[in-house]
Design a protein around this motif. Structure first.
Motif, short mmCIF file in Angstrom:
data_model
loop_
_atom_site.label_atom_id
_atom_site.label_comp_id
_atom_site.label_asym_id
_atom_site.label_seq_id
_atom_site.Cartn_x
_atom_site.Cartn_y
_atom_site.Cartn_z
N MET A 1 0.83 -1.18 0.00
CA MET A 1 0.00 0.00 0.00
C MET A 1 0.87 1.24 0.00
O MET A 1 2.06 1.18 0.29
N ALA A 2 0.27 2.36 -0.30
CA ALA A 2 1.00 3.61 -0.39
C ALA A 2 1.55 4.02 0.97
O ALA A 2 1.14 3.53 2.02
N SER A 3 2.45 4.99 0.93
CA SER A 3 3.09 5.47 2.15
C SER A 3 2.11 6.31 2.97
O SER A 3 1.08 6.77 2.48
N LYS A 4 2.49 6.55 4.22
CA LYS A 4 1.69 7.40 5.10
C LYS A 4 1.58 8.80 4.53
O LYS A 4 0.54 9.46 4.67
N THR A 5 2.62 9.26 3.85
CA THR A 5 2.61 10.60 3.25
C THR A 5 1.49 10.74 2.24
O THR A 5 0.77 11.75 2.21
N LEU A 6 1.31 9.74 1.40
CA LEU A 6 0.26 9.79 0.39
C LEU A 6 -1.12 9.73 1.04
O LEU A 6 -2.06 10.40 0.59
N PHE A 7 -1.27 8.95 2.10
CA PHE A 7 -2.53 8.91 2.82
C PHE A 7 -2.86 10.28 3.42
O PHE A 7 -4.02 10.72 3.40
N GLU A 8 -1.86 10.94 3.97
CA GLU A 8 -2.09 12.24 4.61
C GLU A 8 -2.45 13.31 3.59
O GLU A 8 -3.06 14.33 3.95
N ALA A 9 -2.11 13.10 2.32
CA ALA A 9 -2.44 14.06 1.26
C ALA A 9 -3.82 13.82 0.67
O ALA A 9 -4.25 14.54 -0.24
N THR A 10 -4.54 12.81 1.19
CA THR A 10 -5.86 12.42 0.69
C THR A 10 -6.90 12.66 1.78
O THR A 10 -6.61 12.45 2.96
N PRO A 11 -8.11 13.11 1.45
CA PRO A 11 -9.15 13.24 2.48
C PRO A 11 -9.28 11.94 3.27
O PRO A 11 -9.16 10.86 2.70
N PRO A 12 -9.53 12.02 4.57
CA PRO A 12 -9.52 10.82 5.41
C PRO A 12 -10.74 9.91 5.18
O PRO A 12 -11.81 10.37 4.81
N PHE A 13 -10.52 8.64 5.41
CA PHE A 13 -11.60 7.66 5.43
C PHE A 13 -12.46 7.96 6.66
O PHE A 13 -11.92 8.11 7.76
N PRO A 14 -13.78 8.08 6.53
CA PRO A 14 -14.63 8.46 7.66
C PRO A 14 -14.54 7.46 8.82
O PRO A 14 -14.66 6.25 8.61
N ASP A 15 -14.35 7.96 10.02
CA ASP A 15 -14.25 7.09 11.19
C ASP A 15 -15.60 6.51 11.61
O ASP A 15 -15.65 5.48 12.29
N ASP A 16 -16.70 7.17 11.21
CA ASP A 16 -18.02 6.71 11.64
C ASP A 16 -18.75 5.90 10.57
O ASP A 16 -19.94 5.61 10.70
#
Length: 368
Positions: A1-16
């Protein structure tokens, strides 16, 4: 999977968001270290849901693959940002040839609406120079200029795949190289890397299924993505019941791995090939393009599709004694290439009703 950096540059997956699938996380480093407990956990996941997350961290090759996912995603973006006029120059021609570009809207969803994904398929044989039938096709510049990245990404995928195969073979009391030998990258196969883009869902009409529910008819899929949208079917539900569809939450540094129909066939229904689909991305993620890269592993072309013998794999005679009827739909007499063409034609003609396969219980004598 992609790095944490790429995840942080993307809107977050909803926690709810609900329901979210409970998917086991398996450590590649532990599989490499021959951790029996980790291998057993993986087997359980492959039998019950057919999906698991493969954590690439804390393994040297895995860490390299995490970095490469970010580069592959940039290649996907550049390729899909080309003009439609340019992309259709490389159009695929399935089932004769799956290589090349598929435009959005060519396939249908369960309602008959056009699909919402476009993708570009690259054959492993072309990248590694294994093809003995047809020459490699021209590719657009974003792909053509990254030949070394593609070769390395396939090789690192093979590394992960080999340890998955070894662990499954060992847990099923088969020789360790059994599953790996059936899909070794040195032999010509239909294995491919699929580069995928889903358009943002900017209007209510876009908030629907983007890719029809299906199972993968290869052996094992290694999927990298950042944005949500993938859903798997709860094994207790029928696909018509919307309550049974569960969201898959991507995680940094992890591949999403699932079993394909070939693994069900070889194991007499022990491993599970589960239905899955792609909906619109959840929350604010729906406002951005969804990129993914899938290594779709398939057996080498001459591989036999008959049930394996030995280990925990039940025989047809075992099925008969236990009153079970396991239909192989005439698969056992086919080579892998014949089987893939048959399934591809059936899907194209709408004759193959997709369904989850496998997940049978191990016989009492086989449970430790």
């Amino acid at each position: 999977m992609a790095s944490k950096t790429l995840f942080e540059a993307t809107p977050p997956f909803p926690d709810d968001l609900q329901p979210v699938a409970e998917i086991a996380t398996i450590s590649l480093a532990k599989l490499v270290a021959d951790d029996a407990s980790e291998a057993q956990t993986m087997l359980d996941a492959c039998r019950h849901l057919g999906f698991f997350l493969l954590d690439l961290s804390r393994d040297t090759v895995g860490e390299e693959m995490i970095k490469e996912v970010d580069q592959v995603f940039e290649m996907v973006r550049e390729t899909m940002d080309l003009s439609t006029e340019e992309k259709v120059k490389y159009s695929s021609d399935p089932p004769r040839d799956f290589r090349g570009y598929k435009a959005e809207g060519i396939m249908k969803t369960e309602t008959g609406a056009p699909d919402r994904c476009e993708f570009y398929s690259l054959l492993q044989d072309d990248i590694l120079g294994n093809s003995t039938v047809s020459p490699a096709l021209p590719t657009p510049e974003p792909i053509n200029s990254r030949s070394e990245l593609l070769r390395s990404y396939f090789e690192h995928g093979h590394y992960a795949l080999k340890y998955i195969c070894r662990a499954l073979s060992t847990q099923l009391h088969l020789p360790p190289e059994t599953f790996w030998d059936l899909q070794a990258p040195t032999r010509s196969s239909g294995t491919m890397l699929r580069l995928i883009r889903y358009a943002p869902s900017l209007s209510p009409s876009d908030m629907r299924t983007g890719l029809l529910s299906h199972t993968d008819f290869g052996s094992i899929t290694l999927l990298a993505n950042v944005t949500g949208g993938l859903q798997v079917l709860n094994p207790q539900f029928q696909p018509e019941d919307e309550a049974g569809w569960q969201w898959v939450r991507p995680r940094p540094g992890c591949l999403i791995v699932n079993m394909g129909d070939a693994m069900v066939q070889w194991t007499g229904g022990i491993l599970r090939s589960n239905m899955h689909r792609v909906k619109y991305a959840p929350g604010e993620q729906r406002l951005v393009p969804r990129y993914s890269a899938a290594i779709l592993t398939r057996p080498y072309k001459e591989a036999a599709m008959q049930r394996l013998a030995g280990g925990r794999i039940p025989t047809v005679e075992d099925d008969e004694r236990e009153g079970l009827v396991i239909q192989d739909e005439g698969i056992s007499s086919l080579t892998a290439w014949e089987w893939e063409l048959k399934k591809a034609m059936a899907l194209k003609e709408g004759k193959d009703c997709a369904r989850s396969r496998g997940g049978r219980e191990l016989r009492a004598m086989d449970v430790a």
